[in-house]
Structure formats: structure tokens, C-alpha cells
Write a protein that holds these residues in place. Sequence first.
Motif, PDB file in Angstrom:
ATOM      1  N   PRO A   1      41.651 -13.240  73.789  1.00  0.00           N
ATOM      2  CA  PRO A   1      42.768 -12.919  74.237  1.00  0.00           C
ATOM      3  C   PRO A   1      43.150 -11.629  74.486  1.00  0.00           C
ATOM      4  N   GLU A   2      43.858 -11.099  73.120  1.00  0.00           N
ATOM      5  CA  GLU A   2      44.516  -9.816  73.158  1.00  0.00           C
ATOM      6  C   GLU A   2      44.507  -8.872  73.761  1.00  0.00           C
ATOM      7  N   ILE A   3      42.627  -8.494  74.038  1.00  0.00           N
ATOM      8  CA  ILE A   3      42.612  -7.515  75.422  1.00  0.00           C
ATOM      9  C   ILE A   3      42.714  -7.988  76.098  1.00  0.00           C
ATOM     10  N   VAL A   4      41.922  -9.133  76.750  1.00  0.00           N
ATOM     11  CA  VAL A   4      43.290  -9.386  77.987  1.00  0.00           C
ATOM     12  C   VAL A   4      44.342  -9.457  78.660  1.00  0.00           C
ATOM     13  N   GLN A   5      45.357  -9.394  77.482  1.00  0.00           N
ATOM     14  CA  GLN A   5      47.205  -9.436  77.329  1.00  0.00           C
ATOM     15  C   GLN A   5      46.458  -7.456  78.053  1.00  0.00           C
TER      16      GLN A   5
ATOM     17  N   ALA B   1      36.499  -1.994  71.342  1.00  0.00           N
ATOM     18  CA  ALA B   1      36.825  -3.210  70.458  1.00  0.00           C
ATOM     19  C   ALA B   1      36.818  -3.216  69.201  1.00  0.00           C
ATOM     20  N   VAL B   2      38.042  -2.967  68.247  1.00  0.00           N
ATOM     21  CA  VAL B   2      37.663  -2.233  67.030  1.00  0.00           C
ATOM     22  C   VAL B   2      39.196  -3.765  66.507  1.00  0.00           C
ATOM     23  N   ALA B   3      38.184  -4.745  65.080  1.00  0.00           N
ATOM     24  CA  ALA B   3      38.976  -5.210  64.544  1.00  0.00           C
ATOM     25  C   ALA B   3      40.182  -3.846  63.271  1.00  0.00           C
ATOM     26  N   ILE B   4      40.899  -4.734  62.947  1.00  0.00           N
ATOM     27  CA  ILE B   4      41.437  -4.022  61.994  1.00  0.00           C
ATOM     28  C   ILE B   4      42.581  -4.367  60.832  1.00  0.00           C
ATOM     29  N   GLY B   5      42.003  -3.731  59.800  1.00  0.00           N
ATOM     30  CA  GLY B   5      42.263  -4.945  58.627  1.00  0.00           C
ATOM     31  C   GLY B   5      43.869  -4.725  58.342  1.00  0.00           C
TER      32      GLY B   5
ATOM     33  N   LYS C   1      43.479 -18.292  66.165  1.00  0.00           N
ATOM     34  CA  LYS C   1      42.939 -19.231  64.640  1.00  0.00           C
ATOM     35  C   LYS C   1      42.942 -18.047  64.308  1.00  0.00           C
ATOM     36  N   LEU C   2      41.090 -17.639  64.750  1.00  0.00           N
ATOM     37  CA  LEU C   2      40.491 -16.310  64.005  1.00  0.00           C
ATOM     38  C   LEU C   2      41.080 -14.882  64.772  1.00  0.00           C
ATOM     39  N   ALA C   3      41.652 -15.204  65.693  1.00  0.00           N
ATOM     40  CA  ALA C   3      42.469 -13.883  65.859  1.00  0.00           C
ATOM     41  C   ALA C   3      43.716 -14.009  65.300  1.00  0.00           C
ATOM     42  N   ALA C   4      44.517 -14.079  64.929  1.00  0.00           N
ATOM     43  CA  ALA C   4      45.350 -14.016  63.651  1.00  0.00           C
ATOM     44  C   ALA C   4      44.518 -13.550  61.717  1.00  0.00           C
TER      45      ALA C   4
ATOM     46  N   LEU D   1      42.105  -7.279  67.275  1.00  0.00           N
ATOM     47  CA  LEU D   1      41.208  -6.485  67.662  1.00  0.00           C
ATOM     48  C   LEU D   1      42.816  -5.444  68.283  1.00  0.00           C
ATOM     49  N   ARG D   2      42.237  -4.048  68.425  1.00  0.00           N
ATOM     50  CA  ARG D   2      42.572  -3.555  69.209  1.00  0.00           C
ATOM     51  C   ARG D   2      41.707  -2.230  70.071  1.00  0.00           C
ATOM     52  N   LEU D   3      42.600  -2.265  71.579  1.00  0.00           N
ATOM     53  CA  LEU D   3      41.630  -1.978  72.267  1.00  0.00           C
ATOM     54  C   LEU D   3      41.681  -0.002  72.441  1.00  0.00           C
ATOM     55  N   PHE D   4      40.538   0.506  72.762  1.00  0.00           N
ATOM     56  CA  PHE D   4      40.653   2.071  72.935  1.00  0.00           C
ATOM     57  C   PHE D   4      40.097   1.686  74.056  1.00  0.00           C
ATOM     58  N   LEU D   5      40.860   2.507  75.381  1.00  0.00           N
ATOM     59  CA  LEU D   5      39.507   3.053  76.352  1.00  0.00           C
ATOM     60  C   LEU D   5      38.897   4.481  76.343  1.00  0.00           C
ATOM     61  N   PHE D   6      37.774   4.441  76.790  1.00  0.00           N
ATOM     62  CA  PHE D   6      37.554   6.324  76.438  1.00  0.00           C
ATOM     63  C   PHE D   6      37.058   6.968  78.268  1.00  0.00           C
TER      64      PHE D   6
END
Length: 558
Positions: free
Chosen positions: A283-287, A303-307, A330-333, A337-342
Motif C-alpha cells: 500500500p505505501e508503494i501504491v500511495q 522496493a527496499v525494506a528499510i530497518g 500490520k506487516l507494513a508497520a 518499504l521505500r521505492l527507488f525508481l530508475f
Amino acid sequence: MTSFLAFAELCQKVEATAGSLEKINLVAAFLSSLDEPELSVACSYVMGTIFPPSQSLAMGVGPSILYEALSKACGCSTEQIGEMLRATGDPGLVAAGVVEKRRPIGFAAFQESRPLSIADVSERFMAVARASGKKSQDIKVKNLQYLFSLASPLEARYIARLAIEDMRIGIGEGGMRDAIALAFHEIGADAERVEQAYNLTNDMGLVAVNARRGTLAELSIMIHRPIKMMLAQLGESIASALGEIGTAAIEWKYDGARVQIHKDADHVWIFSRRLENVTASLPEIVQTAKEIRAQSAILDGEAVAIGKDGRPMAFQDILKRFRRKYNVEKLAARIPLRLFLFDLIYLDGRSVTDLPLRERRDLLEKIADPGILADQVVSASKEAAEEIYRQALAAGHEGIILKNPASVYAPGKRGKNWLKIKPVMETLDLVVIGAKWGEGRRASLLGSYRLGCQDAATGNLLDMGFVATGFTDESLAELTEMFRELIVLEKGMEVEIKPAVIFEVAYEEIQKSPNYSSGYALRFPRMVAVRYDKSLEEADSLERVVSLYRGQRGRVIP
């Protein structure tokens, strides 16, 4: 209307034919006899796929559903079916044998027997795929039961294999491409045009229909129809990569998962590297994608999962996000994920794949905020590239990619226009084709996994032995649960698994071995990652295994 029996007879002939050219000739002759709706379906079925990625449908049929449907259609117990499977190892042959001894029961006993058509099978498979909710398994079973109740033994053989998408007749994308070109060559089709159309649509049925019409040139990229992503080739070193490319566009190779984003006004669809629709899971990538300043666009990125420490999380954590269907928020929290477009593939009604990378990047920078763009430095300097490489590794990512600024976007192609530089040892992407139950405290878990590489000539998977290290008890429990529905045969401690999952495997050395059908085995193999993001077509070939073997320690061809 073409009978399904005619399709089954084709498959039987193709399966019994050794030569690739002979297989292609058989398929081409069959395709040329079909009407358009049948042609669209048959192309996918011959390759063992049911639906193109754009339909976002999956059969969701495992051995248990298949055998329950056979049992109900034919009056044979599931125990008897299990015994037949242990004897043959082939669900298709089991279905044929069960149907041959069929005792009509239920509604099958009261209906007139009539030939099944390709359209009949397609309609029932569509109903299977669309089944949802608490009664979905019952719906799947009833539709398959209907087909088996009307099928001849030969038809049942290929209905069963299609239901679990494991045809075993040796026709893949390349063979189907050549068959379509041959079937409609008098209308102007050739292998190059067919392949180009397929790369732009990722729908072989659609390509075949347009080849029949003589309209291949009219096919193009469309929103909500995912295409294969351009891929990077492994470079030997930064110096050699710059020697190949010259001035390069240098980017980090992110430790994430590839995404292809389709935007049409406020509607967004996200597809994985395997071209599966994962929109609901991210959902955060959609937004983020909704903020792209374009009416319509297709974008390529990671899409990169950032700790919490700002570093990338484990690749397996990212894939948990891609696979999650429930409690997504719940899992998204826990795994944001952070998006990097190239890259940019399509913009406001037109494909931009034929533009050079430098121009696609300029367009991308105009429609996307800097915060979601992959950093890019254009340079011919080895020192500059080495500094970017060190920065990427220090930040926890995989390395760098050097891209040719003049290169077009080539869907599905891997070549020297994109070269990746990574510090890790060589690995192989191999298909899981079997497993063994563990012992002791792991007796209830599948503890080691049989791996296979692709034979490009036949499409078959060739055995390379087992991998049993690189797993935790937690990961083995997850894998056992996942593979349980993919078990097609069980003999003692060993099970045969429907090919569906790729393991990335590291090893110390490749050795020749007469014990395996590939002729090779891995010394000290270790599972690095489960590559849910890769399709079976991306598994490594025997040709690559042989190439790596010959390159070890300067080994030359014997």
C-alpha cells in the motif's frame, strides 16, 4: 469448434517427439487450424500456463484438490490414487489410469456423454481460478470433477497436468515463438517479429491472434499489461565494465525486490519481477506512485525494506511483504518499504522504450520527486565508479550497475548495456524438484532439497543433487508448509515436488558426477535465498553450469 481430444493428441505427439524442430512443426500445424479464441488459449496451454499475467489469475490447484476431483469423478479412492502415483510418478498418467476405470457417479451418471472442447476446458479453468472465499476449494473440485467425468483417458492426462501447470511436453516460450512464426509465416510473421510482440505484451495468445491477422506491428505496451523487465548481466570488474560501455550511468544495485508500476490517473497496479500482481500487498508503494506527475506511466524500480538503523533489511523480509495477503498494514508497520525508481517504460499514452536511457532518465526526473529516484552519476572514471561501489556496500546494498546511457529499454533481455558489479561469490539459481524428510527433531520437516537446472534444448529440468545447509528451523518450517501443497509423489523419505520455486545456491565447486542427470553436482552447496521473485524461465541452464565448471581455476575444455 476444436475438441480438447485434438489438443490432447497433439500434446501426446509432441511429448513423444525428440527433436525440437519436429515438435515446432507439429504445434505450428495445429495452431494454423484454430479459430481466434481457441488459438489464444491453446498457445498458453501448450506451454503449461493457463492465464497471461495481465489477467492476474492463478489456478491455485495442488495435488490434494486434483486427486479429490478425480476420486469424486471416477469412484476411485484417494488411497488408490496415491498408490498409482507412487507407481508412475506422473499425475497425468494417474488421471488417465483412473479415468480408464471410471465408474460414473453423481451427476456424471445422468448426463449424456459429449466431446469436450478447448472452450469447455477454458471455461471450467476460469471458474477454478476465480473461486474465492470459504467454499473456494469445493468450487475448484466440482469444476475439475466435471471435466474428468467427461474426459477420455488421454484428455484426462493433459487436463490433470494443465490443472497443476506442469505439462512436461518440452515446449517453452522459444518453441512457441517459432511455432507461431511458422504457422503464420505466409501472413508476414517471423520469429523476430513474434518475439518483439511478445516482449511488448507478455501474452503469447494475444501475439498468436495478431500473427494470424497480420497485425503484429500494431501490438505495443499497454497500461495494466505487465511486460518482462530488462535485466543486468554480471560484469567481471568495474574496469572491464567501463571498457565495454565507456561513459556509464552508475547506480547502486539495491538490496531489494524489483517492481514494475503501472499508473493510470489515480489507479495504480504493481507487478513483481515474476509479473504477479502484488498491488494489495504494497500500500505505501501504491500511495507513492499516485504522486507521480503523469496521467499515465509505467515505471521500473526497486522496493527496499528499510530497518530502524536505516539499512536494508534481509531480502526474505521484503518477500514476506510481497506474499502477504492478509493483515498487510500490520506487516507494513514492521517491514516498511521505500521505492527507488530508475527507469521509465511508458508515459502519457506512448511507449518510450526506444528512447536512449539518458532521455528516459530526463523524463523520469520531470515526473518523480528526487526522494524516490535512484541516485545516478554519469562518468567514465574508474575512481568515481569505485567510490560509488564502496558507498553502496557501506550502506548495506549489493553493489552497483553500470548502464549504457545510449541504450534502449529491452524487455526481457539481459546483455552488456546493463552490467552489475557485486562482491559475492558465484551462485546458481536452481529449481526445487524434490526433497527429503529430516530426521530427529526435524523429522516433520523437509530438511534437504533436490535441485535442477534447465536443459535449454528440451525444456526439461536436470538433477544436480541436494542442498541441506543454509536453513534455520524457522525457515524449514515455512518451506515445508509451502512445499506441502506442491508434493506430487512420496516414496519413503523422498518426495517429488512440482517445479515452482527457485533457490539461489552458493557452492565451493562444480564437479562432474555420473549420479545426476545433468552430469554435474555442487560441492558444499548452501542455500542463500528463496527467489520467489524469479520465474522458472530465469533458472540457470545446463549451459551456464558447464561454462562455470570450465572456468574454475583456469580449467580448459577437456
